[in-house]
Each structure stands twice: as C-alpha cells, then as structure tokens.
Design an enzyme around this catalytic site. Structure first.
Site, short mmCIF file in Angstrom:
data_model
loop_
_atom_site.label_atom_id
_atom_site.label_comp_id
_atom_site.label_asym_id
_atom_site.label_seq_id
_atom_site.Cartn_x
_atom_site.Cartn_y
_atom_site.Cartn_z
N PHE A 57 1.36 1.65 -1.45
CA PHE A 57 2.81 1.83 -0.49
C PHE A 57 3.62 0.67 -0.36
O PHE A 57 3.25 0.79 0.88
CB PHE A 57 2.54 2.74 0.46
CG PHE A 57 1.66 4.00 -0.33
CD1 PHE A 57 2.65 5.21 -0.42
CD2 PHE A 57 1.25 5.24 0.37
CE1 PHE A 57 2.31 6.62 -1.39
CE2 PHE A 57 0.53 6.23 0.60
CZ PHE A 57 1.35 6.75 -0.89
N GLU B 148 3.13 2.16 9.57
CA GLU B 148 2.98 1.30 10.23
C GLU B 148 1.90 2.01 11.40
O GLU B 148 1.49 2.06 12.36
CB GLU B 148 3.45 1.16 10.93
CG GLU B 148 5.02 0.66 10.71
CD GLU B 148 4.79 -1.33 9.71
OE1 GLU B 148 3.67 -1.10 9.61
OE2 GLU B 148 5.58 -1.63 9.46
#
Length: 382
Positions: free
Chosen positions: A154, A361
């Site tokens: 990712f 995040e």
C-alpha cells in the site's frame, strides 16, 4: 489561532487558488484515467508546498503545522487524492529534515522540496498493518552497506517516487529492533508490484515495494540503528493531521456543492433549499465540519509546540475529522439524489477518496486505542 493574520490568510488563499486553477478542473479526469500529475505537483512545489514545514536552509518553507493544516484543507477542496499524496511527500521530507544528518539533509531534502524528486513512506507490509512493530522486512549489515529484503504494501507514489524512507528490522523483535533507511529508486534489487485497483485515490499510484537483496549504503541509515520505529511514529503524528485536513477540505467541497444543487433543483413546486428538513441536514453538516476543523487546529498547534498530549490529540483529530469528513460527503451525495451517483458531479469521487482516510495513517480503530491508553493512563490525574 482562529483569527488569521494577513500572512496566514495569504498562505491559505494561495493554496485555495492553486487548487481551484490546477486541481479541481481535472480531478474527475485524473481519477478516471488513473493519471498521476507530476507536472502539477512540481507547480505546487514552486509555491513552497513540497516542503511546507521543512527548514529554509535546505529549501523548505518553514511554516507551522497549523499553516499546513490550512494548506491541505484548501488543496483537498480541489482533489483529495493529490492533496493526500502531497501530505505523504511532506511527511517523508520532514523525516529526513528532522532526523537526518546534515549531509543527509543537504543530499536529499532540496530535491524533495522542489519535488524534482518525489518521496514515499514505506512502513506497512502484507502481514503488518496496524501492528506495525511486527514488520519483517530485514536489513543486515554487510561492510559499508545494509542489505534489505522484504515487501512493503500500500505504498503511495511507489514506482514513480525517487526516494523511499523504509522501516526495516535490524535487531530484536518489536519496535526497538527497527531502523529507518533512505533508499533511492534504481537501486539494484528494488522493484514494484502492479498498480493496485482501488476504490478511490486513483490519481496517485499505490504499489508494493519489493526489496530483493537491495544494498543500501550505511550512510543512508536515518537516525540511529534501532531508532526507526520512533521516527516512523513521529512522522505519523503530522501525517494524521494532514490527512484529517484533507478530509475536512474534501467534505467542505461536497457540502458547498450540495448547497448549490439544492438551490437550483426544484421539487413539488419550490427549490429544495426551502425545505426545512434539508436545511437542518445542512446545518448539522456545517456544524460537524467546523468542530472537526477546530479540533484539527488545536492538535496542529500542540504538534507545533511539542505539547505533552500531542500523540493523543493527533489521534483524536485524525479519528474525528476523517469520520466526519466521510459522513458529510456521503450525506452530500444523498442530497444530490441520483445525480450524486454520477461521476460528472464529482461527489461520488470525493466519497470514494475520503473513505480510505479512515483506514490509513493508522486506522480509526487504532486511533481509539491510542486515545483510550491516554484516558486510562491519566485516570488519576484529575
């Protein structure tokens, strides 16, 4: 914090105008074509957006974290996907500026600030997402080099980016055995998986980064051996705020488009905007966005000042703003009726782009873990 100076307003307005001219008109096209507009990124860098809170001696703008929150909100009004990549690029650049030696700063940071070189952050792995300390990519010292082996998952910008800040295991299991490295594109043994087919964020590439005995000079060790996890987490504090700001900006555009649509659209003999039920929805959306923005600025000020509660504040802002941003955008789509589902109106793209902000995040479930630890740890403080 809430009354902007002339300089602060000028900074925000510059980002707003850039987004309106260079991002918004092309956002749907870039999404559909999966086009990564590197030329536009470099235009943003020419205005100082490649190194927003980077020190001036290596080409940065040296602005505050609150300035950055305002900038990313404005950029995301034009395209959340491109704004989010600029956020990640700034995070990578800051990590080298903050933790690098003077030689590393001068070798890498100027090119990143100009975005002549693009940056990617390599922490997540196929088997280590939320449990980042369990990563298995390994770096073994061999003379004047480290040899890296493993796979990162990712990774935004992968394959196009020139500079990769990579977390790899140099020692024991757990966070204390992790180190950070600067890896250049073109290193022998470095390769990339295919561009992932994604729900959103189509205007930036997402690929695996594959290390097969990649030799990295020991001079590219960022910070000390074993200090990589701390560096990674420090970078994420700012990254979480920037992504939160991107959610607020994207949702603000969705809200504004919903107001315009309800004003123009008539049903049962009068404009939809005259319906009190719909007005109440708009009022709630506006209130929730303002609450998210206020918490975001509060957390950004804490990060700027090095406040003791900065980690939990960044987690709170990220959790609340990304959840709120997605819900507001989704309601804006609903208010458009069937037209909200059409690509040409741009609302469905915003919804798709903002959805991933609740995951990356640090997922919002992990943000709750961070916040809960603070609550429990401080339960006797009052």
């Amino acid at each position: 914090m809430f009354t902007l100076t002339d300089d602060e307003r000028a900074i925000s307005d510059t980002a707003r105008d850039f987004a309106a001219e260079h991002l918004a008109p092309h956002a749907v096209e870039w999404d559909q074509a999966k086009h990564f507009p590197v030329d536009v990124l470099r235009k943003a860098a020419s205005l100082g957006m490649g190194g927003i809170y980077i020190r001036e001696d290596v080409g940065g703008s040296e602005l505050t974290r609150v300035d950055a929150a305002r900038i990313f909100e404005q950029l995301a009004k034009g395209c959340p996907s491109i704004a989010a990549y600029i956020s990640i690029h700034n995070m990578v650049t800051w990590m080298i500026d903050r933790f690098g030696t003077d030689e590393q700063r001068r070798a890498w940071v100027p090119g990143l600030c100009s975005m002549d070189q693009l940056g990617s952050y390599c922490l997540t792995e196929p088997g280590a997402g939320s449990d980042a300390a369990a990563l298995s990519t390994r770096a073994v010292r061999d003379g004047d080099d480290y040899v890296l082996t493993g796979v990162k998952q990712f990774i935004s910008g992968a394959g196009t980016s020139d500079v990769y800040v990579v977390m790899a295991r140099t020692g024991e299991s757990g966070p204390r055995g992790i180190s950070a490295f600067i890896v250049a594109k073109g290193s022998p043994g470095l390769s990339f998986g295919p561009n992932e087919v994604k729900m959103g964020w189509n205007a930036q590439p997402t690929r695996q980064v594959i290390f097969e005995d990649v030799r990295v000079p020991a001079a590219n060790l960022l910070g000390s051996e074993g200090g990589g996890f701390r560096i990674a987490m420090a970078g994420l504090n700012g990254g979480r705020l920037n992504i939160a700001a991107c959610s607020v900006g994207g949702a603000q555009t969705a809200l504004e488009r919903a107001v315009a649509y309800l004003t123009d659209r008539k049903a049962f003999g009068s404009p939809l905007i005259d319906s009190q039920a719909l007005q109440f929805q708009l009022a709630d959306m506006r209130t929730e966005l303002e609450a998210a923005r206020t918490l975001l600025w509060r957390a950004a000020a804490a990060l700027e000042d090095g406040a003791p509660d900065v980690v939990e504040l960044c987690a709170m802002a990220k959790r609340f703003a990304t959840d709120t941003g997605f819900e507001v955008a989704n309601r804006a789509l609903q208010l458009h009726g069937g037209y909200g589902y059409l690509a040409e109106y741009g609302i469905e793209k915003i919804v798709r782009d903002l959805r991933v902000h609740q995951i990356l995040e640090g997922s919002n479930e992990i943000m709750r873990v961070v916040i809960a630890r603070s609550v429990i740890g401080n339960r006797g403080a009052a």
